[in-house]
Design a protein around this motif. Structure first.
Motif, short mmCIF file in Angstrom:
data_model
loop_
_atom_site.label_atom_id
_atom_site.label_comp_id
_atom_site.label_asym_id
_atom_site.label_seq_id
_atom_site.Cartn_x
_atom_site.Cartn_y
_atom_site.Cartn_z
N ASP A 371 -14.04 -56.99 21.43
CA ASP A 371 -13.94 -55.53 21.55
C ASP A 371 -14.05 -54.86 20.18
OD1 ASP A 371 -13.65 -55.71 24.26
OD2 ASP A 371 -11.48 -55.36 24.29
N ALA A 372 -13.45 -55.50 19.17
CA ALA A 372 -13.51 -54.93 17.82
C ALA A 372 -14.95 -54.85 17.33
CB ALA A 372 -12.67 -55.77 16.86
N ARG A 373 -15.76 -55.84 17.67
CA ARG A 373 -17.17 -55.83 17.27
C ARG A 373 -17.96 -54.77 18.03
NH1 ARG A 373 -15.18 -60.36 15.44
NH2 ARG A 373 -16.34 -61.70 13.98
N ILE A 374 -17.63 -54.60 19.32
CA ILE A 374 -18.28 -53.55 20.11
C ILE A 374 -17.96 -52.18 19.52
CG2 ILE A 374 -18.26 -52.39 22.36
CD1 ILE A 374 -17.86 -55.17 23.63
N ILE A 375 -16.70 -51.98 19.15
CA ILE A 375 -16.28 -50.71 18.55
C ILE A 375 -16.99 -50.48 17.23
CG2 ILE A 375 -14.32 -49.49 17.52
CD1 ILE A 375 -12.54 -50.88 19.63
N LYS A 376 -17.15 -51.55 16.45
CA LYS A 376 -17.80 -51.41 15.14
C LYS A 376 -19.27 -51.04 15.30
CE LYS A 376 -18.28 -53.57 10.62
NZ LYS A 376 -17.87 -54.68 9.74
N ILE A 377 -19.96 -51.67 16.27
CA ILE A 377 -21.37 -51.33 16.51
C ILE A 377 -21.49 -49.86 16.93
CG2 ILE A 377 -23.40 -51.80 17.92
CD1 ILE A 377 -22.70 -54.01 15.93
N ALA A 378 -20.59 -49.40 17.81
CA ALA A 378 -20.62 -48.00 18.24
C ALA A 378 -20.42 -47.08 17.04
CB ALA A 378 -19.53 -47.75 19.28
N SER A 379 -19.52 -47.46 16.13
CA SER A 379 -19.26 -46.65 14.95
C SER A 379 -20.48 -46.59 14.04
CB SER A 379 -18.06 -47.24 14.19
OG SER A 379 -17.82 -46.53 13.00
N ILE A 380 -21.16 -47.73 13.87
CA ILE A 380 -22.36 -47.77 13.03
C ILE A 380 -23.45 -46.86 13.60
CG2 ILE A 380 -24.26 -49.24 12.26
CD1 ILE A 380 -22.18 -51.54 12.12
N LEU A 381 -23.69 -46.99 14.91
CA LEU A 381 -24.72 -46.16 15.55
C LEU A 381 -24.39 -44.68 15.44
CD1 LEU A 381 -25.31 -48.28 18.79
CD2 LEU A 381 -26.84 -48.11 16.81
N SER A 382 -23.10 -44.34 15.56
CA SER A 382 -22.67 -42.94 15.51
C SER A 382 -22.74 -42.37 14.10
CB SER A 382 -21.24 -42.80 16.05
OG SER A 382 -21.16 -43.22 17.39
N ARG A 383 -22.69 -43.24 13.09
CA ARG A 383 -22.83 -42.76 11.71
C ARG A 383 -24.30 -42.52 11.36
NH1 ARG A 383 -19.26 -46.94 10.20
NH2 ARG A 383 -20.96 -47.95 9.04
N VAL A 384 -25.17 -43.37 11.86
CA VAL A 384 -26.59 -43.23 11.55
C VAL A 384 -27.21 -42.11 12.38
CG1 VAL A 384 -28.83 -44.39 11.56
CG2 VAL A 384 -26.77 -45.65 10.88
N PHE A 385 -26.88 -42.08 13.67
CA PHE A 385 -27.31 -41.00 14.55
C PHE A 385 -26.09 -40.14 14.90
CE2 PHE A 385 -30.42 -44.38 15.29
CZ PHE A 385 -31.62 -43.68 15.18
N LEU A 386 -26.29 -39.07 15.63
CA LEU A 386 -25.16 -38.25 16.07
C LEU A 386 -24.46 -38.94 17.24
CD1 LEU A 386 -26.78 -34.69 16.00
CD2 LEU A 386 -25.24 -35.69 14.32
N ARG A 387 -23.13 -38.81 17.29
CA ARG A 387 -22.37 -39.46 18.37
C ARG A 387 -22.85 -39.01 19.74
NH1 ARG A 387 -17.56 -42.21 18.74
NH2 ARG A 387 -17.32 -42.05 16.47
N ARG A 388 -23.28 -37.76 19.85
CA ARG A 388 -23.72 -37.24 21.15
C ARG A 388 -24.98 -37.94 21.66
NH1 ARG A 388 -25.79 -31.59 18.52
NH2 ARG A 388 -27.91 -32.23 18.01
N ASP A 389 -25.71 -38.64 20.76
CA ASP A 389 -26.95 -39.31 21.14
C ASP A 389 -26.77 -40.81 21.36
OD1 ASP A 389 -28.42 -36.93 20.96
OD2 ASP A 389 -28.72 -37.19 18.81
N VAL A 390 -25.52 -41.29 21.30
CA VAL A 390 -25.23 -42.72 21.45
C VAL A 390 -24.54 -42.96 22.79
CG1 VAL A 390 -24.04 -44.72 20.47
CG2 VAL A 390 -25.01 -42.97 18.95
N PHE A 391 -25.02 -43.97 23.54
CA PHE A 391 -24.50 -44.25 24.88
C PHE A 391 -24.19 -45.74 25.02
CE2 PHE A 391 -27.45 -40.77 24.85
CZ PHE A 391 -26.87 -39.79 25.65
#
Length: 478
Positions: A371-391
């Motif tokens: 779960d920690a790795r899943i959360i980290k990937i989500a955080s990386i994607l949200s930093r590079v792109f906008l959180r609203r564009d990450v699913f």
């Protein structure tokens, strides 16, 4: 307040007014029992427009304190001294879009409130406006001191709050202004507890051009600190005259007096026997305390019930489209985004990302580590792109969908994500299992969204090609 091309006191030409007056025989409206007026509405695309009277019957003139005044050809602001954005918006919709509107407002600032109707008439740019005095408020005070009249105030307030669902905060402010007019008070506001601290959620004051420091957080807390010990459970607090509390609570008296407070109503709102907020009215001028008490108690319940209901709906809506583990959008939001973009003529960048080796991570290090790795990937994607564009669309699978992005910008971001993945792959885990972390990425860009399903499928295929390369490299399949 001017209108481009119009002076506030400019009148329509008497010739135009007379031609319309005789052509449409407005005399037939002279004796109807409700207010009726015809106006030419000037639209400017904002709230700075104007309306000019073509006709107003005697009932309209009497209800707006313009008896025996010739208003023909004169501007609304010249006659009334005020044109609220709410009234102007409805007049524009009726005159230029032929949309019928039923609403509740005052025609003069601090003047009587009426049920109103606006609808298109004559030709484009003209509308009729009717006033119904079904609710008698004159000079901002409740004329009838009977509690039935107070009930009508409460009903009107509730209707006002529900007038437009997408303008809830504006509706609450208008309702506070309406209550302020009814009780001829100087301030009305709603306080809520947030993390144990009282804060102003909504406020209205009669002179809105004055920046009043009474609403500063520290002063709100100080006032509540002095007032709360005086509240008996289930009761509201009414200070008809603060001079009467001088001997009982000198600190509270001095605080209120220093801020110009002469009278105050404070109605607490309870949940499970605990106070969660207050509805407060300062410097009211209604002498019937029975009416004041009933209004304050009932309106506190009305306001807070609506606010909490709204907050619950917002929370449930948020939960319905957000992933609870990562706080990015979930599959429901993903499906909505697809529906919104399908067939649109705009560019779009799509990327699929999937955690590499998640099964091994879960087996060797435990699901918390996964779960920690899943959360980290989500955080990386949200930093590079906008959180609203990450699913997050699956256990370890994410999709990024970015509309209106250039190919160069999108590809630059994708390259940056690949660089981060390489860095993660080379980082050793702190566990003895020595499992590295990375993700596979597949992406595609298009100048239109016409074939969105095909684009999504292609990006998914590219991601799985990258995943195969990764597993071939590390020598295991999952």
């Amino acid at each position: 307040m001017g209108v481009p091309g119009f002076d506030e006191k400019l009148r329509l030409s008497s010739r135009l007014v007379q031609e319309l007056y005789h052509k449409y025989n407005f005399n037939m409206y002279d004796d109807i029992p409700y207010g009726y007026a015809v106006l030419k509405v000037i639209e400017t695309g904002d709230d700075e427009g104007e309306a000019f009277f073509i006709y107003a019957n005697s009932a309209f003139l009497s209800m707006t304190d313009n008896a025996d005044v010739d208003v023909k050809g004169r501007s609304y602001r010249e006659v009334m001294g005020y044109l609220s954005s709410n009234v102007y918006t409805h007049l524009c919709s009726a005159a230029h879009c032929k949309e019928k509107a039923v609403f509740f407002d005052n025609v003069r600032k601090d003047g009587p409130w009426f049920d109103m109707m606006a609808f298109g008439t004559l030709q484009d740019g003209y509308c009729a406006m009717t006033l119904f005095d079904t609710f008698s408020i004159n000079g901002n005070s409740i004329e009838n001191e009977d509690l039935a009249e107070a009930d009508r105030v409460i009903v009107k307030t509730s209707k006002m709050i529900h007038s437009k669902d997408d303008e809830f905060d504006i509706n609450i402010h208008r309702a506070l202004r309406f209550i302020g007019d009814c009780l001829k008070c100087e301030k009305s506001y709603i306080i809520e507890y947030y993390h144990g601290q009282p804060i102003i959620r909504y406020e209205w004051q009669k002179d809105e051009n004055i920046m009043d420091d009474d609403f500063a957080p520290e002063l709100v807390m100080e006032r509540i600190r002095y007032v709360e010990p005086l509240i008996c459970e289930g009761q509201i607090l009414i200070f008809e005259d603060i001079e009467k509390i001088r001997n009982e609570s000198m600190p509270l008296y001095e605080l209120l007096r220093s801020k110009g407070t002469r009278s105050m109503i404070l109605a607490p709102y309870y949940i499970d026997s605990s106070i969660v907020g207050y509805f407060i009215i300062d410097n009211y001028n209604e002498k019937n305390i029975r009416v004041v008490k009933y209004l304050a108690e009932t309106l506190a319940i009305t306001f807070f019930a609506e606010i909490h209901s709204r907050r619950l709906v917002e929370k449930l809506t948020f939960m319905g489209i957000h992933d609870q583990l990562t706080n990015v959008n979930n599959r429901n939001a993903f499906n909505l985004r697809i529906q919104e973009l399908e067939g649109m003529d705009c560019s779009v960048g799509i990327a699929y990302a999937d955690v590499n080796g998640l099964k091994m991570i879960n087996d060797e290090l435990g699901h918390d580590s996964g779960d920690a790795r899943i959360i980290k990937i989500a955080s990386i994607l949200s930093r590079v792109f906008l959180r609203r564009d990450v699913f997050r669309v699956g256990g370890d699978e994410f999709v990024v969908i970015v509309p209106d992005i250039s190919k160069e910008e999108f590809e630059t971001k994708i390259e940056y994500l690949k660089k981060i993945s390489k860095q993660l792959e080379n980082e050793e885990s702190s566990s003895a299992a020595d499992i590295s972390m990375s993700y596979s990425l597949g992406s595609i860009w298009s100048d239109t969204c016409f074939e969105l399903d095909a684009l999504l499928k292609k990006a998914d295929e590219y991601m799985y090609e990258e995943k195969k390369k990764y597993y071939k490299k590390v020598g295991h399949s999952r």
